[in-house]
Design an enzyme around this catalytic site. Structure first.
Site, short mmCIF file in Angstrom:
data_model
loop_
_atom_site.label_atom_id
_atom_site.label_comp_id
_atom_site.label_asym_id
_atom_site.label_seq_id
_atom_site.Cartn_x
_atom_site.Cartn_y
_atom_site.Cartn_z
N SER A 57 0.90 -1.39 -0.11
CA SER A 57 0.01 -0.06 0.02
C SER A 57 0.88 1.11 0.08
O SER A 57 1.67 1.45 -0.86
CB SER A 57 -0.94 -0.08 1.06
OG SER A 57 -2.00 0.89 1.08
N ASP A 92 -8.75 -5.71 -4.84
CA ASP A 92 -8.54 -4.85 -4.02
C ASP A 92 -9.48 -3.76 -3.99
O ASP A 92 -9.79 -3.11 -5.00
CB ASP A 92 -7.20 -4.29 -4.50
CG ASP A 92 -6.32 -3.47 -3.46
OD1 ASP A 92 -7.12 -2.55 -2.96
OD2 ASP A 92 -5.14 -3.46 -3.48
N HIS A 141 -7.06 -5.98 -0.58
CA HIS A 141 -5.98 -4.99 -0.36
C HIS A 141 -5.00 -5.56 0.67
O HIS A 141 -5.24 -5.85 2.00
CB HIS A 141 -6.53 -3.98 0.18
CG HIS A 141 -5.47 -2.66 0.30
ND1 HIS A 141 -4.91 -2.23 -1.03
CD2 HIS A 141 -4.86 -1.79 1.33
CE1 HIS A 141 -4.00 -1.29 -0.64
NE2 HIS A 141 -4.00 -1.24 0.72
#
Length: 545
Positions: A204, A427, A466
């Site tokens: 991320s 995601d 994610h």
């Protein structure tokens, strides 16, 4: 808030909160440690000044990680004895103070450095990732970049309302590079030899930091593991506010149950397109499911029967389609079909009993604080027209500093570096299409897919959320590539499909796609897991969106 905590925990599997040794670990202190833990003399990285260097010895034991909002406390057991060096840097005249922490195993150091990246608006790790790296024998490092925690963005603006560009530069890339320089110097000072190999590990925000390192500081790391990378930050952060704008403009706020009904219906309709009915979408962009097909059906939600309306279907259609200008021009990718819609299209019930939008804090903070420069700005007031203006404004003001989308990786290739990335196709926060688009730009710039594969490999994982992937040791795959020249031909992955089942399979490197043969077909609704051996990789038969 529970959803947000779950997201941040998944987003940074190695990050939690500021590390503090447990009472049992601290009791031994440096006096009981059979090694020297002292503050080394350091040369400040270019453009910085060293304000302080401290050293604290920790005996083996449990590292207690206190809560940092919105995450709770964590406890990492069986951490070997280590020396914790903290170096505080500043850029003279800029008034910021960035800390670099380096944890050095007292024994059985594996000769490697592993730097741990951040999550959301936290630039680095708060202890869990450092402890995990030390347990694996690494010298571990991280930096706070002089900014705050995951969701505390008060550092965005100065007292006069202007953006604090020094701190933004720190957060974007500058402090990460300086952490690499400092960590390597600390290692030499402590062990009297340099690290044999240096690695960066992030997802991320951490993934974006890894790409920034490859683009801007190609000599810092031998290998970079950068998953679900938040590249194109100036664009996708605005784009991920789109679901809230759609609900506000359309005046319709579907519940999480209704959103799930649309997602489940789409997965059922498109499941077998990749040749395996396994509850996973291998190419969400190829799923042409029309959400209007669900209009008139009922959904049970918290004991109530809700009827799907045409307005609900239009909201879902626009969210899947992604941000557009009022004239219909595409701005960015939408939430992938198969991903959790309620993550970015969150809703809540206000004091009057009305259902209203509940924006995810990360894009909301970016748009209000950095783009509008009004932290208390009202997100529901953003119209379709205003959204398009804010998108372009963010591009114009911030692409240079935090876009992290320069496709020229020639310096990283010359340095012999290896870049490994996986990105989940489900995601819910960062659409994988942005990562695919970047990879395509690198291919065009650097001679095509085969040449790029020599140093940069991307794996797109069907069904992975994610930063949420199990069943793979991606760092081991990277070290084998760097140290033994064994480039990963596939990446083992285990995900949970639409039917709540664990599916394990070998994921192919982009741009090749999975071809299913023998076992591994049709397990999805029948119970049981996918067979990794039932996959082979081959060229895509259609152009990706």
């Amino acid at each position: 808030m529970k959803r947000l905590v779950t997201v941040l925990t998944a987003a940074v599997p190695l990050a939690a909160a500021l590390s503090a040794p447990s009472a049992s670990a601290a009791a031994g202190g440096s006096a009981a440690a059979p090694y020297s833990c002292t503050a080394p003399a350091l040369k400040a990285p270019s453009g910085t000044q060293v304000e302080s260097v401290t050293a604290v010895a920790h005996a083996a034991g449990t590292v207690d990680v206190p809560a940092v909002f919105p995450l709770g406390e964590n406890h990492v057991p069986d951490v070997p004895a280590f020396c914790d060096i903290t170096v505080t840097l500043t850029h003279p005249g800029q008034g910021e103070h960035a800390k670099v922490r380096v944890w050095l195993p007292a024994q059985k150091w594996n000769g490697r450095l592993q730097t741990v990246g951040g999550s959301a608006y936290a630039a680095g790790d708060y202890g869990t990732g450092l402890a995990a790296a030390v347990k694996s024998g690494y010298a571990a490092a991280t930096t706070d970049a002089g900014v705050s925690s995951y969701l505390d963005t008060r550092w965005a603006l100065k007292g006069d309302g202007r953006v604090d560009t020094a701190l933004l530069e720190n957060f974007a890339s500058r402090s990460e590079h300086e952490a690499a320089v400092v960590a390597k110097e600390v290692i030499v000072g402590h062990y009297a030899r340099a690290a044999s190999y240096s690695y960066f590990n992030g997802c991320s925000t951490g993934g974006r930091q890894g790409y920034a390192e490859a683009q801007q500081y190609p000599d810092d790391y031998d290998g970079i593991l950068a998953n679900a990378p938040a590249v194109n930050w100036d664009e996708f952060e605005v784009a991920t506010l789109w679901p809230q704008v759609v609900m506000n403009e359309e005046g319709t706020y579907p519940t999480g149950c209704e959103f799930k009904a649309f997602t489940d219906a789409a997965v059922r309709a498109c499941d077998a397109q990749d040749g395996s009915a396994d509850g996973l979408l291998a190419d969400p962009g190829a799923c042409g499911y029309d959400p209007r097909r669900l209009v008139g059906s009922t959904v049970e939600c918290e004991g109530r029967q809700l009827t799907i309306t045409a307005a609900d279907a239009e909201v879902v259609r626009r969210i899947w389609d992604g941000p557009r200008t009022p004239a219909g021009r595409k701005l960015w990718s939408g939430v992938p079909v198969g991903a959790d819609l309620s993550a970015l299209a969150g809703t809540t019930v206000d004091d009057s009993g009305r259902r209203v939008g509940a924006p995810f804090p990360v894009p909301a903070a970016w748009v209000t604080s950095w783009v509008q420069k009004q932290p208390v700005a009202d997100v529901p007031a953003i119209t379709y027209e205003r959204f398009a203006q804010l998108f372009r404004q963010s591009q114009a003001e911030y692409d240079r500093i935090i876009g992290t989308d320069d496709p020229d990786l020639s310096g990283f290739r010359r340095a012999g570096g290896k870049l490994l990335t996986w990105h989940g196709l489900a995601d819910q926060f960062i659409p994988a299409e942005g990562t695919v688009r970047y990879r395509q730009q690198v291919e065009r710039r650097m001679g095509g897919a085969q040449k790029v594969d020599d140093f940069y490999r991307l794996f797109l994982v069907p069904g992975a959320v994610h930063c949420g992937l199990s069943g793979t040791d991606d760092l081991a795959a990277l070290t084998a590539w760097v140290e033994q020249g064994k480039a990963p031909r596939t990446l083992p992955a285990t995900v949970t499909n639409a039917y709540g089942q664990a599916v394990s399979r070998n994921v192919c490197p982009y741009p090749s796609v999975a071809r299913f043969q023998g076992q591994g077909q049709g397990e999805g609704q029948g119970g049981g897991t996918g067979d990794a051996a039932g996959v082979r990789c081959g060229p895509a038969t259609a152009t990706r969106n």
